[in-house]
Design an enzyme around this catalytic site. Structure first.
Site, PDB file in Angstrom:
ATOM      1  CG  HIS A 110     -39.116  63.530 -13.771  1.00 57.19           C
ATOM      2  ND1 HIS A 110     -39.468  64.965 -13.514  1.00 57.19           N
ATOM      3  CD2 HIS A 110     -37.830  63.699 -14.333  1.00 57.19           C
ATOM      4  CE1 HIS A 110     -38.473  65.803 -13.907  1.00 57.19           C
ATOM      5  NE2 HIS A 110     -37.475  65.021 -14.614  1.00 57.19           N
ATOM      6  CB  CYS A 121     -30.225  66.423 -21.850  1.00 53.31           C
ATOM      7  SG  CYS A 121     -30.133  67.741 -20.516  1.00 53.31           S
ATOM      8  CD  GLU A 131     -32.176  72.390 -15.896  1.00 53.83           C
ATOM      9  OE1 GLU A 131     -33.159  71.829 -16.364  1.00 53.83           O
ATOM     10  OE2 GLU A 131     -31.476  72.103 -14.912  1.00 53.83           O
ATOM     11  CG  ASP A 178     -36.768  72.080 -15.260  1.00 52.13           C
ATOM     12  OD1 ASP A 178     -37.973  72.164 -14.753  1.00 52.13           O
ATOM     13  OD2 ASP A 178     -35.679  71.084 -14.865  1.00 52.13           O
TER      14      ASP A 178
HETATM   15  C1  PEP Z   1     -34.609  69.350 -18.459  1.00 52.07           C
HETATM   16  O1  PEP Z   1     -35.110  70.075 -17.468  1.00 52.07           O
HETATM   17  O2  PEP Z   1     -34.761  69.651 -19.809  1.00 52.07           O
HETATM   18  C2  PEP Z   1     -33.870  68.321 -17.919  1.00 52.07           C
HETATM   19  C3  PEP Z   1     -33.409  67.250 -19.013  1.00 52.07           C
HETATM   20  O3  PEP Z   1     -33.844  68.011 -16.878  1.00 52.07           O
HETATM   21  P1  PEP Z   1     -34.739  67.118 -16.153  1.00 52.07           P
HETATM   22  O4  PEP Z   1     -36.120  66.769 -17.090  1.00 52.07           O
HETATM   23  O5  PEP Z   1     -34.506  65.929 -15.289  1.00 52.07           O
HETATM   24  O6  PEP Z   1     -35.573  68.037 -14.624  1.00 52.07           O
HETATM   25 MG    MG Z   2     -34.267  70.096 -15.544  1.00 51.85          MG
END
Ligand code: PEP
Ligand code: MG
Length: 592
Positions: free
Chosen positions: A191, A504, A433, A457
């Protein structure tokens, strides 16, 4: 000058002084060094001594008039720094005993203490304190004195070099004070890296050992396009990089200039290009970069930044602001995805051995119903102020969706009774995911209005690769045939049930993958806002039919390497070179 290579986490070039952070715990330890590291360690020692010398000279020049006469004390400290007993001995210990600079300094101090203990003269014995002071100053520079992100002492913009930056640390980073950052831990989908991209700050991550190779105040170049870091560059390299930085800025301006052109392929296929967002402050960037809405609004950060839980009203006001300011564009608010690498400071949770597989996201929310209720109420109340959609993370099967929908229904009835406005027809989506969500996508498609594939994920869970562990991140493989099949399967299952399927995860914002995603027939791509202009540009240069037949070819391949070679070849043949994509092709993909 030293050039190091690791993971390109956020594009751009930064040049500036290092601000060494939280390196203390690793650097004060005594460490034996290998013969080939002696030279580097001696240089490190020398640089730390020079830095203290500079600090002392600065201090002398800034002494107020009334105490100027005492500057001799500081001058004597400078002499001590270079004294044979300190400097030469220190260098000698590194060489002979093969110890790190900190250890060598400790040996120096012990030896001097031994000598002084035999001296009777009180005055001379007191000088030991001065030597101790000087040695400790050098040690502090070696250690990196800062342990927290506190910019109060920072006068000019810096490059942060740290062992690790938590997402919460990254939130304190302001673009005015931070030119770039480099961390020892992390991967492209951690993140911290995601936030760096949203903020447009060049970053390199996964650079093991960097905190012991540089010192605060040294000049550093961060090349977030190639994943390179240069410490104390020479003049020629500096001017080459200044030029490269200028070229990059020009390139960005040009790309952004066209960011409002539609994302339509040469054969007329329209795909929606949306933004991922974490903070309300990002709204202007989202609009400026030509997003057609927000495909993923991560809501964890409101919970991470405050010590106490945000109230329903605080959440409502934040969501209302986002939806109103982005009107008429849609905003997809994802419910709380806390846990895993997104830990809220005081909120979470029992420490778990396997947080990524633990009480995270929708599981956490269904467990903490009070907290979930407050968020759902806030989202529903904000839904009348624009085009708001709801998205649920980490759903693994129909059972969870039934629980979620039951709760949502109850809350709607409750709000109605209270006379509060909300949109009963709010569109709800499921993040795909977890591998079982892919395998049951045909069933889940009947429980939702849209899908959004979270590849960060999905790849982590299907390949069993911890997305934040740099030791295994070379195995994190978006082009694995299994991953491609899962994406295709999700798109097809969604389309069979007439729902839209978007993506996403970070994969949606990587230039190289655009032909694949177009060819698979995705309806929407959502990404960090900075990536939107270049992704739109690639879409405009693509032909969807050609991409679709390319995908059929890819799906017949047997290994990630075969896929990768084909994709790079396809890219080189069909798209004109440009700065970000070409650099990305050069960038060692195995590091992603
Ligand atoms: C993902 O897992 O691809 C996602 C968009 O969510 P995050 O990165 O917030 O886990
Ligand atoms: Mg995710």
């Amino acid at each position: 000058m030293e050039t190091l290579k690791a993971i390109a986490a956020s594009p751009g070039i930064a040049i500036g002084p290092v601000f060494l952070l939280n390196a203390k715990h690793i650097k004060t330890i005594k460490r034996k060094i290998d013969k080939e590291d002696v030279k580097t360690e001696k240089e490190r020692f020398e640089r730390a001594v020079s830095r203290v010398e500079k600090q002392l000279r600065k201090l002398i020049s800034e002494l107020p008039e009334e105490i100027k006469e005492h500057s001799n004390i500081l001058k004597s400290h400078i002499l001590m720094l270079r004294d044979k007993m300190v400097y030469d001995k220190g260098i000698g210990f590194i060489e002979e005993k093969r110890v790190n600079a900190e250890w060598a300094l400790e040996l120096v101090l012990n030896e001097i203490k031994g000598l002084f203990s035999r001296v009777k003269d009180e005055y001379i014995r007191e000088r030991l304190e001065d030597i101790g002071f000087v040695v400790n100053k050098v040690k502090a520079v070696l250690a990196g004195t800062e342990t927290r992100l506190d910019f109060s002492s920072v006068e000019e913009p810096v490059i942060i070099v740290a062992r690790n930056l938590s997402p919460a640390d990254t939130l304190h980073i302001s673009k005015e004070k931070v030119l770039g950052f480099v961390t020892e831990l992390g991967s492209r989908t951690s993140h911290t890296a995601i936030l760096a991209r949203s903020l447009g700050i060049p970053a390199v991550v996964g650079l093991e050992g960097v905190t012991s190779r540089c010192l605060s105040g040294e000049t550093m170049i961060v090349d977030g396009l190639k994943g390179q870091v240069i410490i104390e560059p020479d003049e020629a390299t500096l001017s080459e990089y200044r030029q490269r930085q200028e070229n990059y800025l020009k390139y960005r301006l040009e790309v952004i200039h066209n960011s409002n052109l539609p994302a339509e392929t040469t054969d007329g296929y329209r795909i929606k290009v949306m933004a991922n967002m974490e903070l309300v402050e990002e709204i202007p960037i989202v609009i400026q970069h030509g997003a057609e809405g927000v495909g993923l609004f991560r809501t964890e950060f409101l919970y991470m930044t405050s010590k106490t839980l945000p109230t329903e009203d605080q959440l409502f006001l934040a969501y209302k602001e986002v939806v109103e300011r982005l009107k008429p564009h849609p905003v997809t608010i994802r419910t709380l995805d806390i846990g895993g690498d997104k830990l809220a400071s005081d909120l979470c949770c029992e420490e778990e051995i396997n947080p990524a597989l633990g009480l995270r996201a929708i599981r956490f929310c269904l467990h903490e119903k009070g907290l979930f209720r407050a968020q759902l109420r806030a989202i529903l109340r904000a839904s009348v102020f624009g085009d708001l959609r709801l998205l649920f993370p980490m759903v693994s099967g129909k059972g969870e969706m039934i629980q979620v929908k039951r709760l949502l229904g109850q809350i709607m009835d409750e709000l109605e009774k209270e006379g509060k406005d909300f949109n009963r027809d709010i569109k709800t989506g499921i993040m795909i995911e977890v591998p079982t969500a892919v395998l049951t996508a045909d069933i889940l498609a009947r429980e939702a209005d849209f899908f959004s594939i979270g590849t960060n994920d999905l790849i982590q869970y299907s390949l069993a690769i911890d997305r934040v562990n740099e030791a295994v991140c070379h195995l994190y493989e978006p082009l694995h045939p299994g991953v491609l099949r899962m994406i295709k399967m999700t798109v097809d299952s969604g389309h069979r049930e007439n729902i839209e399927v978007g993506m996403c995860g970070e994969m949606a914002g990587e230039p190289l993958y655009v032909p694949i995603l177009l060819g698979m027939g995705l309806d929407e791509l959502s990404m960090n806002a900075m990536a939107i202009p270049k992704i739109k540009k690639i879409i405009r240069q693509s032909n969807q039919e050609e991409c679709a037949s390319f995908v059929s070819e890819l799906l017949g391949l047997e290994s990630a390497n075969q896929v990768k070679d084909k994709v790079v070849e396809f890219f080189r043949e069909n798209y004109p070179p440009d700065m970000e994509t070409t650099d990305f092709l050069e960038f060692d993909l195995s590091l992603t």
